[in-house]
Design a protein around this motif. Structure first.
Motif, PDB file in Angstrom:
ATOM      1  N   MET A   1      -4.392   8.548  12.375  1.00 35.12           N
ATOM      2  CA  MET A   1      -4.967   9.340  11.551  1.00 35.12           C
ATOM      3  C   MET A   1      -5.784   8.777  10.453  1.00 35.12           C
ATOM      4  SD  MET A   1      -1.638  10.348   9.173  1.00 35.12           S
ATOM      5  CE  MET A   1      -2.647  11.403   7.912  1.00 35.12           C
ATOM      6  N   ILE A   2      -6.973   9.486   9.831  1.00 32.40           N
ATOM      7  CA  ILE A   2      -7.686   8.852   8.859  1.00 32.40           C
ATOM      8  C   ILE A   2      -7.663   9.788   7.635  1.00 32.40           C
ATOM      9  CG2 ILE A   2      -9.959   8.517   8.125  1.00 32.40           C
ATOM     10  CD1 ILE A   2     -10.766   7.885  11.152  1.00 32.40           C
TER      11      ILE A   2
ATOM     12  N   TYR B   1      -4.537   5.062   9.581  1.00 30.03           N
ATOM     13  CA  TYR B   1      -3.187   4.567   9.972  1.00 30.03           C
ATOM     14  C   TYR B   1      -2.851   4.847  11.250  1.00 30.03           C
ATOM     15  CZ  TYR B   1      -3.286   5.695   4.662  1.00 30.03           C
ATOM     16  OH  TYR B   1      -3.399   5.694   3.388  1.00 30.03           O
ATOM     17  N   LEU B   2      -2.831   3.609  12.053  1.00 31.68           N
ATOM     18  CA  LEU B   2      -2.262   3.700  13.544  1.00 31.68           C
ATOM     19  C   LEU B   2      -0.911   3.064  13.819  1.00 31.68           C
ATOM     20  CD1 LEU B   2      -4.797   2.531  16.131  1.00 31.68           C
ATOM     21  CD2 LEU B   2      -2.521   1.256  15.863  1.00 31.68           C
TER      22      LEU B   2
ATOM     23  N   ASP C   1       3.786  10.231   6.383  1.00 29.48           N
ATOM     24  CA  ASP C   1       4.579   9.472   5.371  1.00 29.48           C
ATOM     25  C   ASP C   1       3.828   8.375   4.913  1.00 29.48           C
ATOM     26  OD1 ASP C   1       6.907   8.212   4.058  1.00 29.48           O
ATOM     27  OD2 ASP C   1       8.375   8.556   5.327  1.00 29.48           O
ATOM     28  N   LEU C   2       3.566   7.233   5.700  1.00 31.62           N
ATOM     29  CA  LEU C   2       2.975   6.049   5.347  1.00 31.62           C
ATOM     30  C   LEU C   2       1.820   6.313   4.119  1.00 31.62           C
ATOM     31  CD1 LEU C   2       2.921   3.935   8.633  1.00 31.62           C
ATOM     32  CD2 LEU C   2       4.387   4.067   6.934  1.00 31.62           C
TER      33      LEU C   2
ATOM     34  N   MET D   1       6.926   0.062   5.680  1.00 33.04           N
ATOM     35  CA  MET D   1       6.606   0.457   7.128  1.00 33.04           C
ATOM     36  C   MET D   1       7.716   0.237   7.998  1.00 33.04           C
ATOM     37  SD  MET D   1       2.713  -0.198   7.967  1.00 33.04           S
ATOM     38  CE  MET D   1       2.556  -2.096   7.440  1.00 33.04           C
ATOM     39  N   GLN D   2       8.664  -0.920   7.685  1.00 33.12           N
ATOM     40  CA  GLN D   2       9.504  -1.324   8.464  1.00 33.12           C
ATOM     41  C   GLN D   2      10.952  -0.156   8.280  1.00 33.12           C
ATOM     42  OE1 GLN D   2      10.395  -3.323  10.850  1.00 33.12           O
ATOM     43  NE2 GLN D   2       8.750  -5.015  10.885  1.00 33.12           N
ATOM     44  N   LYS D   3      11.216   0.135   6.827  1.00 35.42           N
ATOM     45  CA  LYS D   3      12.117   1.061   6.523  1.00 35.42           C
ATOM     46  C   LYS D   3      11.957   2.391   6.992  1.00 35.42           C
ATOM     47  CE  LYS D   3      14.362   3.029   2.138  1.00 35.42           C
ATOM     48  NZ  LYS D   3      14.338   2.862   0.744  1.00 35.42           N
ATOM     49  N   ALA D   4      10.663   2.922   7.103  1.00 33.65           N
ATOM     50  CA  ALA D   4      10.246   4.219   7.655  1.00 33.65           C
ATOM     51  C   ALA D   4      10.347   4.320   8.979  1.00 33.65           C
ATOM     52  CB  ALA D   4       8.845   4.570   7.024  1.00 33.65           C
TER      53      ALA D   4
END
Length: 216
Positions: free
Chosen positions: A65-66, A72-73, A91-92, A120-123
């Motif tokens: 998504m942009i 974000y990929l 979320d990111l 990112m790891q947590k999400a």
């Protein structure tokens, strides 16, 4: 979710990335990381890229998504929920903008925000957890209809970009040849004019010489 990457759309600059810590899953991810980087470059060359898209890549799917000039990929197994994948990306996006939104245009080095990997790891862990996935069911009903998001094959997207690049090169060469032809034509026309003038001058001189000797 095997791989997550974030890049600036304007120039394809990688801002952050996160790879799943799983040797079995990660052993072949270098190929997909390369494809993701190529995709970011293609998006930077596209004046109007799709804001949301799903790309098929062999046994996996790329979802991206942009938002606000940032892409974000995420790379997921085909069995992973498409809705959850885009919910994860949203979320990111919200967290990334809140942390680095004012700095996006100031960085020039790749992975300037690599510390975002911690979030990112947590999400990712949260969205992969089975209980969390059940709880996110309510969120899914509020998301846009992701079934309408464009689905393409990443190899076709990358190949199409290369074809367009080749076409641009051919067009550029054709333009250069056209300019060269115009210059050559202008030179030949000028040379022809000079020859005509020279022929007229020689004819006049010969005529005058003829008259002079004829009258004598």
């Amino acid at each position: 979710m095997l791989l997550t990457m974030i890049a600036r759309v304007a120039d394809g600059l990688l801002l952050s990335a996160s790879v799943q810590e799983d040797e079995q899953a990660g052993r072949n991810l270098s190929e997909y990381q390369t494809q993701a980087k190529q995709l970011f470059r293609k998006l930077s060359q596209d004046p109007n890229p799709p804001p949301r898209c799903t790309l098929e890549a062999k046994h996996y799917l790329f979802h991206y998504m942009i938002e606000r000039g940032v892409c974000y990929l995420v790379l997921c197994e085909k069995t992973f929920s498409k809705r959850l994948a885009f919910s994860y990306l949203e979320d990111l996006q919200n967290e990334f903008i809140s942390q680095y939104g004012s700095k996006l245009d100031t960085v020039s080095r790749p992975y300037s925000f690599i510390e975002f990997d911690t979030y990112m790891q947590k999400a990712r862990k949260s969205y992969m957890d089975s209980r969390a996935r059940r709880n996110l069911g309510q969120i899914n009903t509020e998301l846009q209809d992701v079934q309408r998001i464009m689905v393409q094959n990443i190899d076709e997207v990358l190949t199409r970009g290369e074809a367009l690049s080749v076409l641009d090169t051919k067009a550029s060469n054709l333009s250069s040849q056209s300019l060269k032809y115009k210059k050559d034509a202008r030179y030949l026309n000028l040379r022809s004019s000079y020859l005509k003038i020279a022929a007229i001058v020689i004819t006049v001189i010969l005529f005058l010489l003829f008259l002079r000797y004829w009258l004598l």
